[in-house]
Design a protein around this motif. Sequence first.
Motif, mmCIF file in Angstrom:
data_model
loop_
_atom_site.group_PDB
_atom_site.id
_atom_site.type_symbol
_atom_site.label_atom_id
_atom_site.label_comp_id
_atom_site.label_asym_id
_atom_site.label_seq_id
_atom_site.Cartn_x
_atom_site.Cartn_y
_atom_site.Cartn_z
ATOM 1 N N VAL A 48 0.841 -1.183 0.000
ATOM 2 C CA VAL A 48 0.000 0.000 0.000
ATOM 3 C C VAL A 48 0.883 1.242 0.000
ATOM 4 O O VAL A 48 1.857 1.324 0.738
ATOM 5 N N LEU A 49 0.525 2.206 -0.821
ATOM 6 C CA LEU A 49 1.270 3.459 -0.860
ATOM 7 C C LEU A 49 0.997 4.279 0.384
ATOM 8 O O LEU A 49 -0.091 4.218 0.959
ATOM 9 N N ALA A 50 1.956 5.080 0.784
ATOM 10 C CA ALA A 50 1.732 6.044 1.860
ATOM 11 C C ALA A 50 0.743 7.076 1.346
ATOM 12 O O ALA A 50 0.722 7.380 0.147
ATOM 13 N N PRO A 51 -0.091 7.651 2.218
ATOM 14 C CA PRO A 51 -1.085 8.626 1.752
ATOM 15 C C PRO A 51 -0.478 9.774 0.947
ATOM 16 O O PRO A 51 -1.071 10.234 -0.027
ATOM 17 N N ALA A 52 0.708 10.229 1.307
ATOM 18 C CA ALA A 52 1.335 11.328 0.579
ATOM 19 C C ALA A 52 1.728 10.910 -0.834
ATOM 20 O O ALA A 52 1.794 11.747 -1.740
ATOM 21 N N ASP A 53 1.991 9.629 -1.054
ATOM 22 C CA ASP A 53 2.390 9.130 -2.369
ATOM 23 C C ASP A 53 1.219 8.590 -3.177
ATOM 24 O O ASP A 53 1.375 8.265 -4.346
ATOM 25 N N CYS A 57 -5.465 9.948 -2.716
ATOM 26 C CA CYS A 57 -5.676 10.575 -1.407
ATOM 27 C C CYS A 57 -5.478 12.085 -1.544
ATOM 28 O O CYS A 57 -4.399 12.553 -1.881
ATOM 29 N N ALA A 58 -6.536 12.840 -1.278
ATOM 30 C CA ALA A 58 -6.476 14.303 -1.415
ATOM 31 C C ALA A 58 -6.046 14.987 -0.131
ATOM 32 O O ALA A 58 -5.501 16.092 -0.153
ATOM 33 N N GLU A 59 -6.276 14.339 1.027
ATOM 34 C CA GLU A 59 -5.948 14.952 2.315
ATOM 35 C C GLU A 59 -5.535 13.844 3.281
ATOM 36 O O GLU A 59 -6.188 12.816 3.376
ATOM 37 N N CYS A 67 -2.270 17.497 5.780
ATOM 38 C CA CYS A 67 -1.720 17.890 4.492
ATOM 39 C C CYS A 67 -2.793 17.723 3.432
ATOM 40 O O CYS A 67 -3.610 16.801 3.505
ATOM 41 N N ARG A 68 -2.782 18.603 2.457
ATOM 42 C CA ARG A 68 -3.760 18.574 1.373
ATOM 43 C C ARG A 68 -2.992 18.656 0.056
ATOM 44 O O ARG A 68 -2.050 19.422 -0.071
ATOM 45 N N ARG A 69 -3.433 17.869 -0.900
ATOM 46 C CA ARG A 69 -2.818 17.864 -2.218
ATOM 47 C C ARG A 69 -3.424 19.014 -3.036
ATOM 48 O O ARG A 69 -4.628 19.075 -3.253
ATOM 49 N N LEU A 70 -2.584 19.955 -3.458
ATOM 50 C CA LEU A 70 -3.002 21.088 -4.272
ATOM 51 C C LEU A 70 -2.388 20.952 -5.662
ATOM 52 O O LEU A 70 -1.511 20.118 -5.883
ATOM 53 N N CYS A 90 -5.016 8.482 5.349
ATOM 54 C CA CYS A 90 -5.747 9.288 4.381
ATOM 55 C C CYS A 90 -7.055 9.733 5.019
ATOM 56 O O CYS A 90 -7.810 8.927 5.559
ATOM 57 N N LEU A 91 -7.316 11.031 4.989
ATOM 58 C CA LEU A 91 -8.531 11.587 5.595
ATOM 59 C C LEU A 91 -9.634 11.808 4.570
ATOM 60 O O LEU A 91 -10.802 11.787 4.911
ATOM 61 N N ARG A 92 -9.250 12.046 3.295
ATOM 62 C CA ARG A 92 -10.241 12.301 2.258
ATOM 63 C C ARG A 92 -9.655 11.909 0.917
ATOM 64 O O ARG A 92 -8.529 12.288 0.574
ATOM 65 N N GLY A 93 -10.400 11.135 0.148
ATOM 66 C CA GLY A 93 -9.975 10.733 -1.185
ATOM 67 C C GLY A 93 -10.227 11.823 -2.202
ATOM 68 O O GLY A 93 -10.922 12.816 -1.934
ATOM 69 N N THR A 94 -9.705 11.660 -3.412
ATOM 70 C CA THR A 94 -9.863 12.678 -4.445
ATOM 71 C C THR A 94 -11.290 12.784 -4.957
ATOM 72 O O THR A 94 -11.710 13.837 -5.390
ATOM 73 N N GLY A 95 -12.090 11.713 -4.870
ATOM 74 C CA GLY A 95 -13.456 11.747 -5.351
ATOM 75 C C GLY A 95 -14.445 12.213 -4.308
ATOM 76 O O GLY A 95 -15.627 12.365 -4.584
ATOM 77 N N GLU A 96 -14.007 12.447 -3.067
ATOM 78 C CA GLU A 96 -14.906 12.849 -1.978
ATOM 79 C C GLU A 96 -14.984 14.370 -1.897
ATOM 80 O O GLU A 96 -14.043 15.058 -2.257
ATOM 81 N N PRO A 97 -16.117 14.920 -1.420
ATOM 82 C CA PRO A 97 -16.242 16.387 -1.305
ATOM 83 C C PRO A 97 -15.399 16.970 -0.201
ATOM 84 O O PRO A 97 -14.967 16.404 0.705
#
Length: 97
Positions: A48-53, A57-59, A67-70, A90-97
């Motif tokens: 499994v990848l780390a959330p930052a990688d 994972c958006a947040e 951390c948030r991916r911008l 991971c707190l929030r995926g890229t497809g989540e609001p």
Amino acid sequence: MTADPSRDPQTARRDKRIALGILGLVGATVLIGALAPMGQSAGHKAAVLAPADDPACAEWGDGCKVCRRLETGPACSLPGIACTPGKVACLRGTGEP
């Protein structure tokens, strides 16, 4: 170099043995560190990848900082002074609001 008449020859020999022992321990530690394998071997990669990688994972955070991916790259908050970090998740995926 003249001998110090107040210094006992037996004490000087003991001090020299202690200094050589410390030097030997430091040398052995450096040698072990240089020869020991670093990181994981190729056969033991993380599944499994780390959330930052993980691009999905958006947040992510560790309970202290978030951390948030911008578009310009990741942006992270500063942790509080008395914070004890936990496991990064991971707190929030890229497809989540």
